[in-house]
Design a protein around this motif. Structure first.
Motif, PDB file in Angstrom:
ATOM      1  N   PRO A  11       0.796  -1.230   0.000  1.00 37.72           N
ATOM      2  CA  PRO A  11       0.000   0.000   0.000  1.00 37.72           C
ATOM      3  C   PRO A  11       0.833   1.286   0.000  1.00 37.72           C
ATOM      4  O   PRO A  11       0.434   2.278  -0.602  1.00 37.72           O
ATOM      5  N   LEU A  12       1.975   1.277   0.649  1.00 41.05           N
ATOM      6  CA  LEU A  12       2.799   2.473   0.727  1.00 41.05           C
ATOM      7  C   LEU A  12       3.210   2.974  -0.656  1.00 41.05           C
ATOM      8  O   LEU A  12       3.382   4.166  -0.873  1.00 41.05           O
ATOM      9  N   PHE A  13       3.351   2.070  -1.600  1.00 42.03           N
ATOM     10  CA  PHE A  13       3.796   2.435  -2.942  1.00 42.03           C
ATOM     11  C   PHE A  13       2.628   2.610  -3.921  1.00 42.03           C
ATOM     12  O   PHE A  13       2.842   2.707  -5.128  1.00 42.03           O
ATOM     13  N   GLU A  18       4.653   3.119 -12.432  1.00 43.39           N
ATOM     14  CA  GLU A  18       5.429   1.919 -12.778  1.00 43.39           C
ATOM     15  C   GLU A  18       6.923   2.257 -12.877  1.00 43.39           C
ATOM     16  O   GLU A  18       7.763   1.529 -12.374  1.00 43.39           O
ATOM     17  N   LYS A  19       7.227   3.354 -13.522  1.00 43.48           N
ATOM     18  CA  LYS A  19       8.626   3.781 -13.683  1.00 43.48           C
ATOM     19  C   LYS A  19       9.264   4.066 -12.322  1.00 43.48           C
ATOM     20  O   LYS A  19      10.408   3.691 -12.063  1.00 43.48           O
ATOM     21  N   GLU A  20       8.521   4.736 -11.420  1.00 39.61           N
ATOM     22  CA  GLU A  20       9.041   5.027 -10.078  1.00 39.61           C
ATOM     23  C   GLU A  20       9.269   3.742  -9.283  1.00 39.61           C
ATOM     24  O   GLU A  20      10.270   3.618  -8.566  1.00 39.61           O
ATOM     25  N   LEU A  21       8.347   2.780  -9.417  1.00 40.78           N
ATOM     26  CA  LEU A  21       8.518   1.496  -8.732  1.00 40.78           C
ATOM     27  C   LEU A  21       9.756   0.770  -9.227  1.00 40.78           C
ATOM     28  O   LEU A  21      10.500   0.180  -8.438  1.00 40.78           O
ATOM     29  N   GLU A  22       9.976   0.795 -10.514  1.00 38.04           N
ATOM     30  CA  GLU A  22      11.180   0.165 -11.077  1.00 38.04           C
ATOM     31  C   GLU A  22      12.430   0.823 -10.519  1.00 38.04           C
ATOM     32  O   GLU A  22      13.383   0.138 -10.154  1.00 38.04           O
ATOM     33  N   TYR A 111      19.102   3.778   1.160  1.00 36.76           N
ATOM     34  CA  TYR A 111      18.378   5.041   1.281  1.00 36.76           C
ATOM     35  C   TYR A 111      19.284   6.229   0.959  1.00 36.76           C
ATOM     36  O   TYR A 111      18.875   7.172   0.273  1.00 36.76           O
ATOM     37  N   GLU A 112      20.510   6.187   1.451  1.00 35.55           N
ATOM     38  CA  GLU A 112      21.457   7.283   1.175  1.00 35.55           C
ATOM     39  C   GLU A 112      21.737   7.379  -0.325  1.00 35.55           C
ATOM     40  O   GLU A 112      21.817   8.488  -0.869  1.00 35.55           O
ATOM     41  N   LYS A 113      21.864   6.233  -0.997  1.00 31.22           N
ATOM     42  CA  LYS A 113      22.075   6.243  -2.443  1.00 31.22           C
ATOM     43  C   LYS A 113      20.841   6.792  -3.165  1.00 31.22           C
ATOM     44  O   LYS A 113      20.954   7.564  -4.108  1.00 31.22           O
ATOM     45  N   LEU A 114      19.653   6.400  -2.707  1.00 31.58           N
ATOM     46  CA  LEU A 114      18.415   6.903  -3.300  1.00 31.58           C
ATOM     47  C   LEU A 114      18.339   8.422  -3.155  1.00 31.58           C
ATOM     48  O   LEU A 114      18.020   9.125  -4.117  1.00 31.58           O
ATOM     49  N   PRO A 119      16.543  12.377  -5.439  1.00 27.86           N
ATOM     50  CA  PRO A 119      15.944  13.002  -4.252  1.00 27.86           C
ATOM     51  C   PRO A 119      14.415  13.061  -4.295  1.00 27.86           C
ATOM     52  O   PRO A 119      13.768  12.923  -3.262  1.00 27.86           O
ATOM     53  N   TYR A 120      13.837  13.242  -5.483  1.00 30.21           N
ATOM     54  CA  TYR A 120      12.374  13.289  -5.607  1.00 30.21           C
ATOM     55  C   TYR A 120      11.746  11.995  -5.089  1.00 30.21           C
ATOM     56  O   TYR A 120      10.794  12.027  -4.318  1.00 30.21           O
TER      57      TYR A 120
END
Length: 157
Positions: A11-13, A18-22, A111-114, A119-120
């Motif tokens: 649910p959080l996602f 689809e592109k953001e999930l990938e 998370y730091e790499k993300l 950043p978005y």
């Protein structure tokens, strides 16, 4: 890709494209915890968030006599460990898989790499987690008020 399909069910996602999930899936690890496996001990660093896709995790704390007492259960569809993760604190309980549990795991390093690379998406994930935490807090507040009113006989008029 297994991680993308699992993230779609979480649910959080739900507000991610689809592109953001990938993209996010590159920063997540997929783990299976057999029944009885400890995900974290009380006092361990909060360096992971577990997105429980399947299964259940019991949270335990010692009572004054040293016995472990189950204080909560996290079900599939919920994040686990996010408060310790974002407060840079230690876990305040022990997490144990009550049955086989499947989770997407975001490590501190991931998370730091993300944050650095997108950043978005990092902000979007934190905002989604903040909504979940706010809902939990509201529910706990409601239960607290209901309990206090029951014990004290309701609001005085």
């Amino acid at each position: 890709m297994v991680k993308v399909e699992m993230a779609k069910k979480f649910p959080l996602f739900s507000n991610f494209t689809e592109k953001e999930l990938e993209e996010v899936s590159h920063y997540l690890d997929y783990k299976v915890f057999p029944k009885g496996e400890v995900l974290f001990e009380e006092g361990d660093p909060g360096d992971k968030i577990f997105f429980l896709v399947k299964g259940r995790v019991g949270l335990y704390r010692p009572d004054p006599f040293g016995n472990e007492v189950k204080v909560a259960v996290s079900e599939a569809g919920t994040p686990l460990g996010e408060l310790s993760f974002f407060s840079s604190k230690f876990h305040s309980s022990k997490g144990v898989a009550l049955k086989e549990t499947h989770a997407l795991v975001l490590t501190r390093e991931g998370y730091e790499k993300l944050k650095e690379e997108d950043p978005y998406l990092a902000v979007k994930m934190v905002e989604s987690l903040a909504r979940v935490v706010a809902e939990r807090l509201k529910e706990m507040n409601r239960k607290f008020v209901d309990t206090v009113c029951f014990i004290w006989g309701g609001p005085k008029k």
